[in-house]
Design a protein around this motif. Structure first.
Motif, PDB file in Angstrom:
ATOM      1  N   PRO A   8     -22.241  26.895 -20.517  1.00  0.00           N
ATOM      2  CA  PRO A   8     -22.679  25.899 -19.519  1.00  0.00           C
ATOM      3  C   PRO A   8     -21.496  25.316 -18.746  1.00  0.00           C
ATOM      4  CG  PRO A   8     -22.716  24.941 -21.713  1.00  0.00           C
ATOM      5  CD  PRO A   8     -22.421  26.410 -21.888  1.00  0.00           C
ATOM      6  N   THR A   9     -21.821  24.633 -17.670  1.00  0.00           N
ATOM      7  CA  THR A   9     -20.801  23.962 -16.866  1.00  0.00           C
ATOM      8  C   THR A   9     -20.217  22.802 -17.667  1.00  0.00           C
ATOM      9  OG1 THR A   9     -22.393  22.421 -15.916  1.00  0.00           O
ATOM     10  CG2 THR A   9     -22.087  24.538 -14.786  1.00  0.00           C
ATOM     11  N   PRO A  10     -19.022  22.314 -17.290  1.00  0.00           N
ATOM     12  CA  PRO A  10     -18.423  21.189 -18.032  1.00  0.00           C
ATOM     13  C   PRO A  10     -19.339  19.982 -18.137  1.00  0.00           C
ATOM     14  CG  PRO A  10     -16.809  22.172 -16.581  1.00  0.00           C
ATOM     15  CD  PRO A  10     -18.111  22.837 -16.257  1.00  0.00           C
ATOM     16  N   ARG A  11     -20.014  19.619 -17.046  1.00  0.00           N
ATOM     17  CA  ARG A  11     -20.895  18.453 -17.083  1.00  0.00           C
ATOM     18  C   ARG A  11     -22.071  18.692 -18.034  1.00  0.00           C
ATOM     19  NH1 ARG A  11     -22.832  16.760 -11.417  1.00  0.00           N
ATOM     20  NH2 ARG A  11     -24.032  18.707 -11.584  1.00  0.00           N
ATOM     21  N   THR A  12     -22.658  19.876 -17.952  1.00  0.00           N
ATOM     22  CA  THR A  12     -23.778  20.199 -18.829  1.00  0.00           C
ATOM     23  C   THR A  12     -23.329  20.228 -20.283  1.00  0.00           C
ATOM     24  OG1 THR A  12     -24.744  21.544 -17.071  1.00  0.00           O
ATOM     25  CG2 THR A  12     -25.623  21.848 -19.278  1.00  0.00           C
ATOM     26  N   LEU A  13     -22.144  20.772 -20.533  1.00  0.00           N
ATOM     27  CA  LEU A  13     -21.626  20.851 -21.895  1.00  0.00           C
ATOM     28  C   LEU A  13     -21.421  19.461 -22.486  1.00  0.00           C
ATOM     29  CD1 LEU A  13     -20.513  22.359 -24.323  1.00  0.00           C
ATOM     30  CD2 LEU A  13     -18.309  22.532 -23.133  1.00  0.00           C
ATOM     31  N   VAL A  19     -26.248  14.827 -26.546  1.00  0.00           N
ATOM     32  CA  VAL A  19     -27.620  14.897 -27.054  1.00  0.00           C
ATOM     33  C   VAL A  19     -27.650  15.452 -28.476  1.00  0.00           C
ATOM     34  CG1 VAL A  19     -29.871  16.007 -26.744  1.00  0.00           C
ATOM     35  CG2 VAL A  19     -28.670  15.053 -24.773  1.00  0.00           C
ATOM     36  N   VAL A  20     -26.906  16.537 -28.705  1.00  0.00           N
ATOM     37  CA  VAL A  20     -26.924  17.156 -30.035  1.00  0.00           C
ATOM     38  C   VAL A  20     -26.296  16.235 -31.078  1.00  0.00           C
ATOM     39  CG1 VAL A  20     -26.087  19.101 -31.415  1.00  0.00           C
ATOM     40  CG2 VAL A  20     -26.977  19.492 -29.122  1.00  0.00           C
ATOM     41  N   VAL A  21     -25.190  15.572 -30.724  1.00  0.00           N
ATOM     42  CA  VAL A  21     -24.575  14.626 -31.657  1.00  0.00           C
ATOM     43  C   VAL A  21     -25.532  13.471 -31.954  1.00  0.00           C
ATOM     44  CG1 VAL A  21     -22.760  12.879 -31.887  1.00  0.00           C
ATOM     45  CG2 VAL A  21     -22.180  15.188 -31.141  1.00  0.00           C
ATOM     46  N   HIS A  46     -31.318  18.824 -39.397  1.00  0.00           N
ATOM     47  CA  HIS A  46     -29.916  18.408 -39.446  1.00  0.00           C
ATOM     48  C   HIS A  46     -29.006  19.617 -39.626  1.00  0.00           C
ATOM     49  CE1 HIS A  46     -26.774  15.391 -39.908  1.00  0.00           C
ATOM     50  NE2 HIS A  46     -26.323  16.048 -40.963  1.00  0.00           N
ATOM     51  N   GLY A  47     -29.407  20.546 -40.504  1.00  0.00           N
ATOM     52  CA  GLY A  47     -28.598  21.736 -40.726  1.00  0.00           C
ATOM     53  C   GLY A  47     -28.566  22.652 -39.524  1.00  0.00           C
ATOM     54  N   VAL A  48     -29.715  22.897 -38.912  1.00  0.00           N
ATOM     55  CA  VAL A  48     -29.788  23.777 -37.748  1.00  0.00           C
ATOM     56  C   VAL A  48     -28.969  23.205 -36.595  1.00  0.00           C
ATOM     57  CG1 VAL A  48     -31.335  24.688 -35.970  1.00  0.00           C
ATOM     58  CG2 VAL A  48     -32.009  24.780 -38.389  1.00  0.00           C
ATOM     59  N   LEU A  49     -29.108  21.915 -36.342  1.00  0.00           N
ATOM     60  CA  LEU A  49     -28.352  21.284 -35.261  1.00  0.00           C
ATOM     61  C   LEU A  49     -26.847  21.318 -35.541  1.00  0.00           C
ATOM     62  CD1 LEU A  49     -30.647  18.211 -34.536  1.00  0.00           C
ATOM     63  CD2 LEU A  49     -30.151  20.079 -32.949  1.00  0.00           C
ATOM     64  N   GLY A  50     -26.488  21.210 -36.813  1.00  0.00           N
ATOM     65  CA  GLY A  50     -25.076  21.257 -37.169  1.00  0.00           C
ATOM     66  C   GLY A  50     -24.446  22.592 -36.807  1.00  0.00           C
ATOM     67  N   PHE A  51     -25.125  23.686 -37.135  1.00  0.00           N
ATOM     68  CA  PHE A  51     -24.593  24.998 -36.784  1.00  0.00           C
ATOM     69  C   PHE A  51     -24.612  25.218 -35.275  1.00  0.00           C
ATOM     70  CE2 PHE A  51     -25.761  26.019 -41.278  1.00  0.00           C
ATOM     71  CZ  PHE A  51     -24.479  26.376 -41.697  1.00  0.00           C
ATOM     72  N   THR A  52     -25.617  24.679 -34.604  1.00  0.00           N
ATOM     73  CA  THR A  52     -25.654  24.755 -33.143  1.00  0.00           C
ATOM     74  C   THR A  52     -24.456  24.026 -32.546  1.00  0.00           C
ATOM     75  OG1 THR A  52     -28.081  24.820 -33.172  1.00  0.00           O
ATOM     76  CG2 THR A  52     -27.029  24.204 -31.101  1.00  0.00           C
ATOM     77  N   LEU A  53     -24.107  22.910 -33.143  1.00  0.00           N
ATOM     78  CA  LEU A  53     -22.990  22.111 -32.638  1.00  0.00           C
ATOM     79  C   LEU A  53     -21.666  22.857 -32.733  1.00  0.00           C
ATOM     80  CD1 LEU A  53     -22.277  19.323 -31.497  1.00  0.00           C
ATOM     81  CD2 LEU A  53     -22.061  18.483 -33.846  1.00  0.00           C
ATOM     82  N   THR A  54     -21.547  23.769 -33.708  1.00  0.00           N
ATOM     83  CA  THR A  54     -20.279  24.505 -33.834  1.00  0.00           C
ATOM     84  C   THR A  54     -19.982  25.318 -32.579  1.00  0.00           C
ATOM     85  OG1 THR A  54     -21.380  26.401 -34.896  1.00  0.00           O
ATOM     86  CG2 THR A  54     -20.497  24.693 -36.341  1.00  0.00           C
ATOM     87  N   LEU A 126     -16.946  10.094 -28.945  1.00  0.00           N
ATOM     88  CA  LEU A 126     -17.697  10.771 -27.884  1.00  0.00           C
ATOM     89  C   LEU A 126     -18.081   9.798 -26.775  1.00  0.00           C
ATOM     90  CD1 LEU A 126     -19.037  13.287 -26.762  1.00  0.00           C
ATOM     91  CD2 LEU A 126     -21.053  12.782 -28.177  1.00  0.00           C
ATOM     92  N   ALA A 127     -18.444   8.562 -27.157  1.00  0.00           N
ATOM     93  CA  ALA A 127     -18.802   7.551 -26.154  1.00  0.00           C
ATOM     94  C   ALA A 127     -17.610   7.256 -25.245  1.00  0.00           C
ATOM     95  CB  ALA A 127     -19.282   6.279 -26.846  1.00  0.00           C
ATOM     96  N   LEU A 128     -16.404   7.139 -25.820  1.00  0.00           N
ATOM     97  CA  LEU A 128     -15.204   6.910 -25.015  1.00  0.00           C
ATOM     98  C   LEU A 128     -14.926   8.099 -24.101  1.00  0.00           C
ATOM     99  CD1 LEU A 128     -12.785   5.265 -27.617  1.00  0.00           C
ATOM    100  CD2 LEU A 128     -13.744   4.184 -25.565  1.00  0.00           C
ATOM    101  N   HIS A 129     -15.112   9.284 -24.648  1.00  0.00           N
ATOM    102  CA  HIS A 129     -14.872  10.491 -23.859  1.00  0.00           C
ATOM    103  C   HIS A 129     -15.821  10.559 -22.661  1.00  0.00           C
ATOM    104  CE1 HIS A 129     -14.033  14.702 -22.970  1.00  0.00           C
ATOM    105  NE2 HIS A 129     -15.343  14.898 -22.906  1.00  0.00           N
ATOM    106  N   LEU A 130     -17.101  10.309 -22.901  1.00  0.00           N
ATOM    107  CA  LEU A 130     -18.071  10.367 -21.810  1.00  0.00           C
ATOM    108  C   LEU A 130     -17.840   9.259 -20.787  1.00  0.00           C
ATOM    109  CD1 LEU A 130     -21.359  11.282 -23.713  1.00  0.00           C
ATOM    110  CD2 LEU A 130     -20.031  12.732 -22.182  1.00  0.00           C
TER     111      LEU A 130
END
Length: 358
Positions: A8-13, A19-21, A46-54, A126-130
């Motif tokens: 995805p694009t940087p903004r979408t990423l 959202v995932v976090v 929680h497990g599925v989202l965790g692997f997606t987050l990787t 993440l909040a500071l980053h965004l």
């Protein structure tokens, strides 16, 4: 024909990471109060989202890496991005390590506690980053067919990886294969008081003298009552699993007196909807009255009198609830028309207001 770009694009990423976090934190917090088998979907998600987050973190690292190798690395925003990736990877690594059955000690924490702490730490970073890289999301960021394919593929990857992890644990007979659906590992079942001694936050009262201890029933009752320890003959028994949020569970036969029996003696009024169980430390938790009737006030476990560390002289046994909701050292029961919402604060500060041990 335009080349399909999977990443995805940087903004979408960035917004997808957010959202995932958020979903990971939400399911993680829900898992702390989910104790019924029907709640297993919380832990699976929680497990599925965790692997997606990787995958998302890998994409983020790939974009940050060039800046880390140049003069831009000196900017605090770049350092923040690197920190976000490092803490997120730490949370993911400790979560996977625990899922396979691994454990370690860091100060007073085990691997699961470290996983939770790192997961919560991701949120403010993440909040500071965004905030620094804020770009208003556009409909095109999430409505294009390409985006749908990306997200669908990510979720499929997360689900398949989660299944592979589960299957690998069973195939190799790893400790993680015998975990309960909550992720907890068995400790000391059917061995009387020989299961782990734990207390929520800072609760650590001095041993209670049963000769001077009383249990009081107050609130929405026609006949408020009080009982001495000798009044509470352990006539009832229930088998229940104590599932602690520290990552272990223990199954026992608990003996005591059914909460419903005591309530019948005190005659709840029609206004009574909630039953609040209060510890000598001020710690408390409430159950809906119909659920509370099926709970047990335990004085014994597997035929042994409860020891102080396990809540003697009286602790709540609430099947289907997590360990921190099984109130120890109970001294008062209050029937209420509404739930005591202050209990969410009490469970974190109760031990700090106790009289110090001598």
């Amino acid at each position: 024909m335009a080349r399909f770009r999977f990443e995805p694009t940087p903004r979408t990423l960035d917004w997808t990471l957010f959202v995932v976090v958020a979903l990971e934190v939400a399911t993680g917090l829900l898992s702390l109060i989910a104790g019924e088998p029907a709640d297993a979907i919380v832990f699976v998600s929680h497990g599925v989202l965790g692997f997606t987050l990787t995958v998302l973190v890998a994409w983020k690292l790939r974009r940050v890496a060039p800046r880390l190798r140049t003069r831009v690395a000196g900017r605090w925003t770049t350092a923040l991005s690197a920190l976000l990736a490092a803490v997120t990877l730490g949370a993911l690594a400790t979560g996977v390590f625990w899922a396979f059955g691994g454990d370690f000690r860091f100060l007073l924490w085990n691997a699961l506690n470290v996983h939770i702490a790192l997961g919560l730490l991701v949120v403010p970073i993440l909040a500071l980053h965004l905030r620094r890289h804020y770009h208003t999301p556009q409909p095109a960021d999430f409505t294009q067919r390409r985006i749908a394919l990306q997200y669908g593929s990510l979720l499929v990857f997360g689900a398949l990886t989660w299944r592979v992890q589960q299957a690998t644990s069973r195939l190799l007979a790893l400790p993680g294969a015998t975990r309960r659906f909550t992720g907890s590992k068995e400790r000391g079942s059917d061995a009387g008081n020989a299961f782990p001694l734990t207390s929520w936050v800072a609760d650590d009262p001095a041993p209670i003298d049963v000769e001077h201890w009383t249990l009081t029933l107050t609130g929405e009752l026609a006949r408020p009552r009080s009982f001495s320890y000798d009044d509470l003959t352990p006539e009832d028994e229930t088998r229940a699993i104590l599932d602690c949020t520290s990552g272990w569970y223990s199954a026992h036969d608990w003996q005591g007196i059914a909460v419903g029996s005591l309530l019948d003696l005190a005659e709840p009024t029609p206004a009574a909807r909630w039953v609040s169980f209060r510890s000598v430390t001020g710690y408390r938790w409430s159950l809906p009255i119909e659920e509370a009737r099926d709970a047990l006030l335990a004085t014994h476990v597997d035929g042994e009198a409860l020891v102080h560390g396990h809540g003697a002289p009286l602790r709540l046994v609430a099947p289907g609830r997590r360990g921190f909701q099984w109130v120890k050292w109970i001294t008062a029961i209050e029937l209420r028309e509404r739930r005591d919402v202050s209990e969410w604060l009490a469970i974190f500060v109760s031990g700090f207001s106790e009289t110090p041990r001598e």
